[in-house]
Design a protein around this motif. Structure first.
Motif, PDB file in Angstrom:
ATOM      1  N   UNK B  87      14.863   0.782  -5.578  1.00 20.91           N
ATOM      2  CA  UNK B  87      15.499   1.269  -4.354  1.00 20.91           C
ATOM      3  C   UNK B  87      15.036   0.482  -3.136  1.00 20.91           C
ATOM      4  N   UNK B  88      14.185  -0.519  -3.372  1.00 24.40           N
ATOM      5  CA  UNK B  88      13.654  -1.313  -2.265  1.00 24.40           C
ATOM      6  C   UNK B  88      12.366  -0.730  -1.714  1.00 24.40           C
ATOM      7  N   UNK B  89      12.022   0.504  -2.153  1.00 25.77           N
ATOM      8  CA  UNK B  89      10.870   1.198  -1.581  1.00 25.77           C
ATOM      9  C   UNK B  89       9.561   0.439  -1.802  1.00 25.77           C
ATOM     10  N   UNK B  90       9.326   0.055  -3.072  1.00 26.28           N
ATOM     11  CA  UNK B  90       8.057  -0.573  -3.411  1.00 26.28           C
ATOM     12  C   UNK B  90       7.892  -1.902  -2.678  1.00 26.28           C
ATOM     13  N   UNK B  91       8.939  -2.724  -2.704  1.00 30.76           N
ATOM     14  CA  UNK B  91       8.870  -4.032  -2.042  1.00 30.76           C
ATOM     15  C   UNK B  91       8.721  -3.849  -0.531  1.00 30.76           C
ATOM     16  N   UNK B  92       9.391  -2.846   0.025  1.00 36.22           N
ATOM     17  CA  UNK B  92       9.282  -2.579   1.464  1.00 36.22           C
ATOM     18  C   UNK B  92       7.857  -2.197   1.843  1.00 36.22           C
ATOM     19  N   UNK B  93       7.240  -1.367   0.996  1.00 36.02           N
ATOM     20  CA  UNK B  93       5.859  -0.953   1.256  1.00 36.02           C
ATOM     21  C   UNK B  93       4.928  -2.161   1.194  1.00 36.02           C
ATOM     22  N   UNK B  94       5.118  -3.013   0.189  1.00 37.39           N
ATOM     23  CA  UNK B  94       4.281  -4.209   0.043  1.00 37.39           C
ATOM     24  C   UNK B  94       4.444  -5.112   1.264  1.00 37.39           C
ATOM     25  N   UNK B  95       5.679  -5.289   1.707  1.00 44.14           N
ATOM     26  CA  UNK B  95       5.921  -6.144   2.879  1.00 44.14           C
ATOM     27  C   UNK B  95       5.243  -5.548   4.116  1.00 44.14           C
ATOM     28  N   UNK B  96       5.322  -4.219   4.256  1.00 47.53           N
ATOM     29  CA  UNK B  96       4.668  -3.557   5.389  1.00 47.53           C
ATOM     30  C   UNK B  96       3.179  -3.853   5.416  1.00 47.53           C
ATOM     31  N   UNK B  97       2.519  -3.716   4.249  1.00 43.89           N
ATOM     32  CA  UNK B  97       1.071  -3.949   4.192  1.00 43.89           C
ATOM     33  C   UNK B  97       0.766  -5.420   4.464  1.00 43.89           C
ATOM     34  N   UNK B  98       1.544  -6.327   3.848  1.00 40.40           N
ATOM     35  CA  UNK B  98       1.280  -7.763   4.026  1.00 40.40           C
ATOM     36  C   UNK B  98       1.397  -8.141   5.508  1.00 40.40           C
ATOM     37  N   UNK B 105      -3.868  -6.435  11.889  1.00 40.04           N
ATOM     38  CA  UNK B 105      -3.811  -5.064  12.385  1.00 40.04           C
ATOM     39  C   UNK B 105      -4.647  -4.126  11.506  1.00 40.04           C
ATOM     40  N   UNK B 106      -4.601  -4.359  10.202  1.00 45.40           N
ATOM     41  CA  UNK B 106      -5.328  -3.493   9.264  1.00 45.40           C
ATOM     42  C   UNK B 106      -5.915  -4.342   8.140  1.00 45.40           C
ATOM     43  N   UNK B 107      -6.839  -3.778   7.370  1.00 43.06           N
ATOM     44  CA  UNK B 107      -7.307  -4.494   6.180  1.00 43.06           C
ATOM     45  C   UNK B 107      -6.750  -3.806   4.935  1.00 43.06           C
ATOM     46  N   UNK B 108      -6.785  -4.575   3.830  1.00 43.32           N
ATOM     47  CA  UNK B 108      -6.190  -4.070   2.593  1.00 43.32           C
ATOM     48  C   UNK B 108      -6.896  -2.797   2.129  1.00 43.32           C
ATOM     49  N   UNK B 116       1.267   1.252   7.731  1.00 44.59           N
ATOM     50  CA  UNK B 116       2.129   0.060   7.668  1.00 44.59           C
ATOM     51  C   UNK B 116       3.048   0.115   6.445  1.00 44.59           C
ATOM     52  N   UNK B 117       2.463   0.531   5.314  1.00 50.26           N
ATOM     53  CA  UNK B 117       3.264   0.605   4.081  1.00 50.26           C
ATOM     54  C   UNK B 117       4.370   1.641   4.221  1.00 50.26           C
ATOM     55  N   UNK B 118       4.033   2.771   4.851  1.00 50.93           N
ATOM     56  CA  UNK B 118       5.041   3.823   4.997  1.00 50.93           C
ATOM     57  C   UNK B 118       6.212   3.330   5.843  1.00 50.93           C
ATOM     58  N   UNK B 119       5.873   2.617   6.940  1.00 46.20           N
ATOM     59  CA  UNK B 119       6.951   2.065   7.771  1.00 46.20           C
ATOM     60  C   UNK B 119       7.824   1.123   6.950  1.00 46.20           C
ATOM     61  N   UNK B 120       7.172   0.189   6.212  1.00 46.76           N
ATOM     62  CA  UNK B 120       7.934  -0.773   5.402  1.00 46.76           C
ATOM     63  C   UNK B 120       8.785  -0.064   4.358  1.00 46.76           C
ATOM     64  N   UNK B 121       8.176   0.917   3.666  1.00 45.42           N
ATOM     65  CA  UNK B 121       8.882   1.623   2.589  1.00 45.42           C
ATOM     66  C   UNK B 121      10.074   2.392   3.147  1.00 45.42           C
TER      67      UNK B 121
END
Lengths: 204, 323
Positions: B87-98, B105-108, B116-121
């Motif tokens: 659904x694009x969710x997982x990739x969106x979350x990964x992009x947000x974190x990256x 802004x943040x560390x892993x 960040x991941x929530x925004x991307x997802x």
């Protein structure tokens, strides 16, 4: 009193205008049959009354309410719809499907609807094991549980055997006698429709 | 329900057993475990309670959260093949974190990375939702959105000249090795919220199986139900991706395995899938860190290795649960 009033209706499906300038009154406590050839717009008309299609021209009113001005929830209190080709992929039981999303008031009618439609034997079966005719009766059961003034049926008799067909027709007539208003799309010869009060053949 | 409780008990037993396994040999390991001394300064106690325990509990919680996300994905799209990765969710979350990590802004695996991941997802899932007109299109467009975003993540990681942006493996196969107690605390809060809201949505998810036109006819808006499901699953996936990278297959497999235990009704399915997800991720992670110590094997590989045969077995022996 006309419970369903259709005025100058025009509906387009794809690029083709299927219904042109149709006006029609359906009186309270009657059965109206819509018949005609494949692709003549029967299902489109019943879909339009059910609120599924955008209207190009004209208006439809249910119990005095303009269809385009009332919410989905209000529509569902005025009419119940039985469509063709219900597809299931999960193994819910027949009873679970009948009871799904129903109000407490509707749930109190489930048992009587099950016996009315003679579904006692299949009520605990998985819906994945049902025949075409049984699936149609399941869809009718969900509609009957809702107890609305108007019922819209799209080919409810198509996959029924002779006895089930006669039983369903008797049921529809009983509903009419109790004051319900019924619109049915059918593929039947007009000569077999003596139990209907109004027959609509030409939609264009 | 009895089956769910039995499986939950099994999770607890395996979790306790998993405390005794790991890269470093701990002398008198069971004595340390049974002391339950979280504050101890002894090295053996610290290995067990500060390194292994948060990772094990984190695995249990994440497995449950991922499985619930899978139930929501399949239920909301009315499709047995749906998976948050489609659904694009997982990739969106990964992009947000990256993006969050590369912009300093943040560390892993930090708590900020969840945001960040929530925004991307959410953005990616809403993009899919906005582009698709029906349940079938959702999957196809979701796969396209995923492919696009994953490509951007891959390129960003490849050209990033930074040591703390870990290997591509972390993002494509996942790892639970960074989990600490503070991560577990955040995960618990998210897990409770996801479980409660998914359960509250369960009658509506049942209804979605009737198809969109039936739902509209019964007076409800199917797209609205779908949108709520997507919000919950975005938060679930974002939490998981930001803490441990992308873990695939579990969200797809756990709901199907759970259906063979409790049937299709979402009220029970959500709890059952959560327990199955917890069980699979716990076993997979325990295997990942104890098969070839001190190496930590990629968790994604072990999930597939354990989950796939179970899924096939369930499909072959469990009778007809869906088609």
């Amino acid at each position: 009193m006309a419970l369903i009033e259709i005025r100058n209706l025009g509906v387009t499906r794809g690029k083709q205008q299927v219904i042109k300038d149709l006006s029609l009154d359906v009186k309270e406590g009657t059965i109206t049959a819509i018949v005609g050839a494949n692709g003549s717009g029967k299902s489109t008309l019943i879909g339009a009354i059910a609120g599924d299609h955008r209207l190009d021209t004209g208006s439809i009113s249910l119990c005095g309410n303009n269809l385009t001005k009332i919410s989905l929830a209000e529509q569902s209190r005025l009419r119940s719809v039985v469509t063709q080709n219900q597809v299931f992929w999960l193994a819910f039981t027949v009873r679970q499907v009948i009871e799904m999303g129903q109000s407490i008031e509707n749930l109190s009618r489930v048992e009587s609807v099950i016996s009315q439609l003679d579904m006692g034997e299949i009520v605990n079966q998985s819906v994945l094991t049902l025949s075409g005719g049984q699936l149609q009766r399941l869809a009718i059961a969900r509609a009957l549980v809702c107890d609305t003034p108007i019922y819209l049926f799209d080919e409810p008799l198509a996959s029924q055997d002779k006895k089930s067909k006669a039983d369903l027709i008797a049921l529809f007539c009983k509903m009419r006698d109790e004051g319900k208003t019924i619109v049915i799309v059918m593929h039947t010869e007009v000569s077999d429709l003596d139990w209907c009060d109004q027959i609509i053949e030409d939609l264009s | 329900m009895k089956k769910i409780y039995l499986l939950a008990l099994l999770v607890a037993v395996i979790a306790l057993f998993a405390l005794s396994l790991g890269a470093t040999a701990v002398s008198d390991v069971w004595a340390s475990i049974l002391k339950f001394n979280f504050q101890s300064t002894e090295v053996s106690d610290q290995i067990i309670w500060q390194i292994r325990a948060p990772r094990i509990i984190g695995a249990v919680i994440l497995g449950a959260v991922l499985a619930i996300a899978g139930v929501l994905a399949q239920g909301s799209t009315n499709n047995p093949l749906a998976d948050p990765a489609f659904l694009g969710t997982t990739a969106g979350a990964a992009l947000g974190v990256v993006i969050g990590v590369l912009t300093n802004a943040v560390s892993i695996a930090s708590i900020g990375s969840i945001a960040w991941a929530t925004c991307g997802a959410l953005l990616a899932t809403l993009l899919t939702f906005w582009l698709a007109r029906n349940a079938l299109q959702l999957i196809i467009i979701g796969i396209a959105v995923s492919a696009t975003l994953s490509a951007i993540v891959g390129i960003a990681i490849s050209i990033a000249d930074r040591s703390d942006v870990r290997s591509v493996t972390f993002w494509s196969l996942g790892s639970l090795s960074l989990l600490t107690w503070s991560n577990v605390a955040v995960l618990s809060v998210v897990a409770v919220a996801v479980l409660a809201s998914a359960r509250a949505l369960s009658p509506q998810l049942d209804l979605l199986s009737l198809g969109d036109s039936q739902i509209r006819h019964s007076g409800r808006d199917p797209q609205r139900i779908r949108l709520i499901a997507f919000l919950i699953l975005s938060i679930a996936i974002a939490t998981s991706v930001s803490q441990v990278g992308t873990i695939s297959f579990l969200a797809l497999a756990a709901p199907h395995i759970a259906r063979f235990l409790v049937g299709p009704s979402h009220r029970y399915l959500i709890s059952a899938a959560a327990v199955i997800g917890a069980l699979i991720l716990l076993i997979a992670d325990t295997a990942a860190r104890s098969i070839a110590p001190p190496q930590d094997l990629p968790i994604g590989l072990l999930i597939s290795l354990i989950g796939a045969p179970v899924l096939i077995l369930a499909l072959k022996r469990g009778g007809v649960q869906w088609r």
